[in-house]
Design a protein around this motif. Structure first.
Motif, PDB file in Angstrom:
ATOM      1  N   ILE A  19       0.854  -1.210   0.000  1.00 26.66           N
ATOM      2  CA  ILE A  19       0.000   0.000   0.000  1.00 26.66           C
ATOM      3  C   ILE A  19       0.881   1.249   0.000  1.00 26.66           C
ATOM      4  CG2 ILE A  19      -1.724   1.294   1.350  1.00 26.66           C
ATOM      5  CD1 ILE A  19      -2.599  -1.502   2.493  1.00 26.66           C
ATOM      6  N   ILE A  20       1.895   1.235   0.857  1.00 25.76           N
ATOM      7  CA  ILE A  20       2.776   2.412   0.958  1.00 25.76           C
ATOM      8  C   ILE A  20       3.631   2.541  -0.300  1.00 25.76           C
ATOM      9  CG2 ILE A  20       4.378   3.673   2.443  1.00 25.76           C
ATOM     10  CD1 ILE A  20       3.542   1.932   4.753  1.00 25.76           C
ATOM     11  N   ASP A  21       4.055   1.400  -0.826  1.00 25.70           N
ATOM     12  CA  ASP A  21       4.830   1.400  -2.067  1.00 25.70           C
ATOM     13  C   ASP A  21       4.080   2.117  -3.191  1.00 25.70           C
ATOM     14  OD1 ASP A  21       7.357   0.525  -2.531  1.00 25.70           O
ATOM     15  OD2 ASP A  21       6.845  -1.591  -2.218  1.00 25.70           O
ATOM     16  N   ARG A  22       2.811   1.785  -3.309  1.00 25.26           N
ATOM     17  CA  ARG A  22       2.003   2.398  -4.376  1.00 25.26           C
ATOM     18  C   ARG A  22       1.840   3.894  -4.142  1.00 25.26           C
ATOM     19  NH1 ARG A  22      -1.996  -1.783  -3.286  1.00 25.26           N
ATOM     20  NH2 ARG A  22      -1.229  -3.693  -4.258  1.00 25.26           N
ATOM     21  N   ILE A  23       1.641   4.278  -2.896  1.00 27.88           N
ATOM     22  CA  ILE A  23       1.493   5.708  -2.588  1.00 27.88           C
ATOM     23  C   ILE A  23       2.806   6.436  -2.893  1.00 27.88           C
ATOM     24  CG2 ILE A  23       1.063   7.391  -0.737  1.00 27.88           C
ATOM     25  CD1 ILE A  23      -0.702   5.175   0.613  1.00 27.88           C
ATOM     26  N   ASN A  24       3.911   5.797  -2.532  1.00 24.09           N
ATOM     27  CA  ASN A  24       5.226   6.391  -2.785  1.00 24.09           C
ATOM     28  C   ASN A  24       5.482   6.533  -4.288  1.00 24.09           C
ATOM     29  OD1 ASN A  24       7.822   7.252  -1.563  1.00 24.09           O
ATOM     30  ND2 ASN A  24       8.584   5.564  -2.818  1.00 24.09           N
ATOM     31  N   ASN A  25       5.149   5.503  -5.043  1.00 21.93           N
ATOM     32  CA  ASN A  25       5.336   5.570  -6.497  1.00 21.93           C
ATOM     33  C   ASN A  25       4.467   6.656  -7.114  1.00 21.93           C
ATOM     34  OD1 ASN A  25       7.103   3.490  -6.320  1.00 21.93           O
ATOM     35  ND2 ASN A  25       5.625   1.896  -6.900  1.00 21.93           N
ATOM     36  N   PHE A  26       3.242   6.735  -6.633  1.00 21.77           N
ATOM     37  CA  PHE A  26       2.350   7.778  -7.143  1.00 21.77           C
ATOM     38  C   PHE A  26       2.961   9.160  -6.874  1.00 21.77           C
ATOM     39  CE2 PHE A  26      -0.617  11.065  -5.759  1.00 21.77           C
ATOM     40  CZ  PHE A  26      -1.230  11.338  -6.970  1.00 21.77           C
ATOM     41  N   SER A  27       3.399   9.364  -5.663  1.00 24.45           N
ATOM     42  CA  SER A  27       3.939  10.656  -5.284  1.00 24.45           C
ATOM     43  C   SER A  27       5.186  11.007  -6.108  1.00 24.45           C
ATOM     44  CB  SER A  27       4.251  10.638  -3.784  1.00 24.45           C
ATOM     45  OG  SER A  27       4.460  11.923  -3.321  1.00 24.45           O
ATOM     46  N   HIS A  45       2.885  -0.528  15.454  1.00 25.68           N
ATOM     47  CA  HIS A  45       4.272  -0.651  15.939  1.00 25.68           C
ATOM     48  C   HIS A  45       5.021  -1.841  15.337  1.00 25.68           C
ATOM     49  CE1 HIS A  45       3.965   2.619  18.557  1.00 25.68           C
ATOM     50  NE2 HIS A  45       3.778   2.036  19.731  1.00 25.68           N
ATOM     51  N   THR A  46       4.309  -2.961  15.125  1.00 23.17           N
ATOM     52  CA  THR A  46       4.965  -4.180  14.632  1.00 23.17           C
ATOM     53  C   THR A  46       5.665  -3.962  13.289  1.00 23.17           C
ATOM     54  OG1 THR A  46       2.797  -4.726  13.740  1.00 23.17           O
ATOM     55  CG2 THR A  46       3.480  -5.892  15.740  1.00 23.17           C
ATOM     56  N   LEU A  47       5.219  -2.980  12.521  1.00 20.37           N
ATOM     57  CA  LEU A  47       5.757  -2.788  11.169  1.00 20.37           C
ATOM     58  C   LEU A  47       6.716  -1.604  11.074  1.00 20.37           C
ATOM     59  CD1 LEU A  47       2.384  -3.341   9.259  1.00 20.37           C
ATOM     60  CD2 LEU A  47       4.153  -5.028   9.743  1.00 20.37           C
ATOM     61  N   LEU A  48       6.877  -0.883  12.153  1.00 23.02           N
ATOM     62  CA  LEU A  48       7.620   0.377  12.070  1.00 23.02           C
ATOM     63  C   LEU A  48       9.077   0.219  11.628  1.00 23.02           C
ATOM     64  CD1 LEU A  48       6.354   2.442  15.141  1.00 23.02           C
ATOM     65  CD2 LEU A  48       5.854   2.821  12.724  1.00 23.02           C
ATOM     66  N   GLN A  49       9.789  -0.711  12.242  1.00 25.19           N
ATOM     67  CA  GLN A  49      11.217  -0.795  11.934  1.00 25.19           C
ATOM     68  C   GLN A  49      11.455  -1.178  10.475  1.00 25.19           C
ATOM     69  OE1 GLN A  49      13.733  -3.219  14.450  1.00 25.19           O
ATOM     70  NE2 GLN A  49      15.511  -2.213  13.545  1.00 25.19           N
ATOM     71  N   ASP A  50      10.749  -2.204  10.031  1.00 19.23           N
ATOM     72  CA  ASP A  50      10.911  -2.661   8.660  1.00 19.23           C
ATOM     73  C   ASP A  50      10.529  -1.553   7.669  1.00 19.23           C
ATOM     74  OD1 ASP A  50      11.412  -4.456   6.638  1.00 19.23           O
ATOM     75  OD2 ASP A  50       9.338  -5.151   6.572  1.00 19.23           O
ATOM     76  N   PHE A  51       9.381  -0.936   7.913  1.00 19.61           N
ATOM     77  CA  PHE A  51       8.898   0.083   6.975  1.00 19.61           C
ATOM     78  C   PHE A  51       9.777   1.347   7.016  1.00 19.61           C
ATOM     79  CE2 PHE A  51       4.136  -1.294   6.538  1.00 19.61           C
ATOM     80  CZ  PHE A  51       4.549  -2.588   6.257  1.00 19.61           C
ATOM     81  N   ARG A  53      12.924   1.477   7.491  1.00 21.92           N
ATOM     82  CA  ARG A  53      14.115   1.181   6.691  1.00 21.92           C
ATOM     83  C   ARG A  53      13.794   1.292   5.210  1.00 21.92           C
ATOM     84  NH1 ARG A  53      15.788  -4.052   9.330  1.00 21.92           N
ATOM     85  NH2 ARG A  53      16.998  -3.309  11.083  1.00 21.92           N
ATOM     86  N   LYS A  54      12.667   0.678   4.834  1.00 20.64           N
ATOM     87  CA  LYS A  54      12.334   0.631   3.404  1.00 20.64           C
ATOM     88  C   LYS A  54      11.982   2.002   2.845  1.00 20.64           C
ATOM     89  CE  LYS A  54      11.449  -4.189   2.986  1.00 20.64           C
ATOM     90  NZ  LYS A  54      10.625  -5.187   3.644  1.00 20.64           N
ATOM     91  N   PHE A  55      11.466   2.890   3.680  1.00 25.53           N
ATOM     92  CA  PHE A  55      11.075   4.209   3.167  1.00 25.53           C
ATOM     93  C   PHE A  55      11.997   5.332   3.642  1.00 25.53           C
ATOM     94  CE2 PHE A  55       7.450   1.536   2.490  1.00 25.53           C
ATOM     95  CZ  PHE A  55       7.149   1.850   1.173  1.00 25.53           C
ATOM     96  N   LYS A  56      13.203   4.937   4.006  1.00 26.54           N
ATOM     97  CA  LYS A  56      14.191   5.933   4.389  1.00 26.54           C
ATOM     98  C   LYS A  56      14.518   6.796   3.160  1.00 26.54           C
ATOM     99  CE  LYS A  56      18.400   6.422   6.916  1.00 26.54           C
ATOM    100  NZ  LYS A  56      19.747   6.017   7.043  1.00 26.54           N
ATOM    101  N   ASN A  57      14.490   8.095   3.331  1.00 26.14           N
ATOM    102  CA  ASN A  57      14.769   9.026   2.227  1.00 26.14           C
ATOM    103  C   ASN A  57      13.843   8.852   1.025  1.00 26.14           C
ATOM    104  OD1 ASN A  57      16.941  10.019   3.723  1.00 26.14           O
ATOM    105  ND2 ASN A  57      18.282   8.424   2.886  1.00 26.14           N
ATOM    106  N   LYS A  58      12.675   8.334   1.251  1.00 26.57           N
ATOM    107  CA  LYS A  58      11.692   8.216   0.173  1.00 26.57           C
ATOM    108  C   LYS A  58      10.660   9.335   0.314  1.00 26.57           C
ATOM    109  CE  LYS A  58      13.054   4.439  -1.988  1.00 26.57           C
ATOM    110  NZ  LYS A  58      13.687   3.501  -1.167  1.00 26.57           N
ATOM    111  N   LYS A  59       9.810   9.455  -0.687  1.00 24.31           N
ATOM    112  CA  LYS A  59       8.791  10.508  -0.664  1.00 24.31           C
ATOM    113  C   LYS A  59       7.840  10.348   0.518  1.00 24.31           C
ATOM    114  CE  LYS A  59       8.292  13.559  -4.215  1.00 24.31           C
ATOM    115  NZ  LYS A  59       9.351  14.349  -3.614  1.00 24.31           N
ATOM    116  N   VAL A  60       7.414   9.111   0.759  1.00 22.50           N
ATOM    117  CA  VAL A  60       6.489   8.860   1.876  1.00 22.50           C
ATOM    118  C   VAL A  60       7.297   8.652   3.155  1.00 22.50           C
ATOM    119  CG1 VAL A  60       4.788   7.237   2.804  1.00 22.50           C
ATOM    120  CG2 VAL A  60       4.733   7.833   0.385  1.00 22.50           C
ATOM    121  N   SER A  61       6.834   9.249   4.243  1.00 18.69           N
ATOM    122  CA  SER A  61       7.485   9.006   5.536  1.00 18.69           C
ATOM    123  C   SER A  61       6.607   8.111   6.397  1.00 18.69           C
ATOM    124  CB  SER A  61       7.735  10.325   6.262  1.00 18.69           C
ATOM    125  OG  SER A  61       8.705  11.063   5.579  1.00 18.69           O
TER     126      SER A  61
END
Ligand code: PGA
Length: 249
Positions: A19-27, A45-51, A53-61
């Motif tokens: 879901i976040i990937d698609r929003i990031n790509n759109f942006s 909270h369970t997804l915070l660390q992984d996400f 990392r994956k969205f570091k320096n990306k459009k979506v925070s």
């Protein structure tokens, strides 16, 4: 700059990252408007660390949905501190959501949470809002002012605090305030914030409560509005993207 912040609440598993990937790509593709807004998603909270990392320096925070009121570490089973959130690269946290207030999070707890979040240099999405009864009694502004003055101090770095005005009666109900009413609240609240905090800083205020692509047009012309906190409609990338698309159409 407008904020479009998605609050997933107790939803989301590892593959929800799509879901976040698609929003990031759109942006990224949205060259015409993408400098005008910032999209932020708050998974559990369970997804915070992984996400994060994956969205570091990306459009979506990525944003946390809450933090505990005590700093760093301690014997608080099941709790996560602002310090721990910051350490995994997260820069935003929601504090004071009415769903947590309903479970006993009062002004003094919220005050401690904001204090520790600021100490750890997090940006805070600070939720305030009146309930149905208070609205009926025309106490809205009084309630909002109290919720603010009980927890924010004059010497705080106020630029780290984004206020989310979320009328409790509008969350998850499909009901939104009349545009003229909301506009009036935003104007009066901004005026109050400037005078109370003796500052010329123009506080950022978001609206939250049943925002979707069908009602987003109602908010388009409100120049006092700095964005949205979106619950239900943020769990679908299509719905979330449609809100942004329609807002800038
Ligand atoms: P909603 O939730 O958009 O589903 O009404 C908003 C919120 O609780 O932040």
């Amino acid at each position: 700059m407008k904020y479009f912040i998605g609050n997933w609440k107790m939803f989301g598993i590892p593959r929800s990252i799509k879901i976040i990937d698609r929003i990031n790509n759109f942006s990224n593709r949205d060259k015409k408007n993408n400098k005008k807004y910032k999209a932020i998603i708050a998974p559990p909270h369970t997804l915070l660390q992984d996400f994060s990392r994956k969205f570091k320096n990306k459009k979506v925070s990525i944003c946390a949905q809450n933090c505990f009121e005590k700093d760093r570490f301690g014997a608080y089973t099941g709790s996560v501190s602002a310090f721990m959130i910051k350490k995994i690269g997260i820069n935003y946290v929601i504090i004071g959501h009415s769903e947590n207030r309903a479970y006993g999070e009062n002004d003094s707890i919220i005050k401690e949470k904001i204090f520790t979040a600021l100490k750890n240099n997090l940006n805070i999405i600070f939720c305030i809002g009146e309930d149905k009864n208070q609205k009926r009694k025309k106490l809205t502004l009084k309630v909002l002012k109290k919720q603010i003055t009980k927890v924010l101090k004059r010497n705080y770095n106020l630029k780290k605090i984004i206020i989310a005005y979320e009328p409790v009666w509008s969350i998850g109900t499909g009901k939104i305030p009349k545009p003229a009413e909301l506009q009036k609240i935003l104007i009066l609240l901004k005026k109050f914030l400037k005078s109370h905090f003796k500052t010329r800083y123009n506080f950022k205020i978001l609206y939250g409560g049943s925002v979707d692509s069908k009602n987003i047009d109602n908010f388009k012309l409100m120049k006092e509005l700095d964005g949205f906190l979106i619950g239900g409609a943020s769990k679908s990338s299509k719905k979330f993207i449609d809100i942004i698309k329609k807002f800038y159409k």
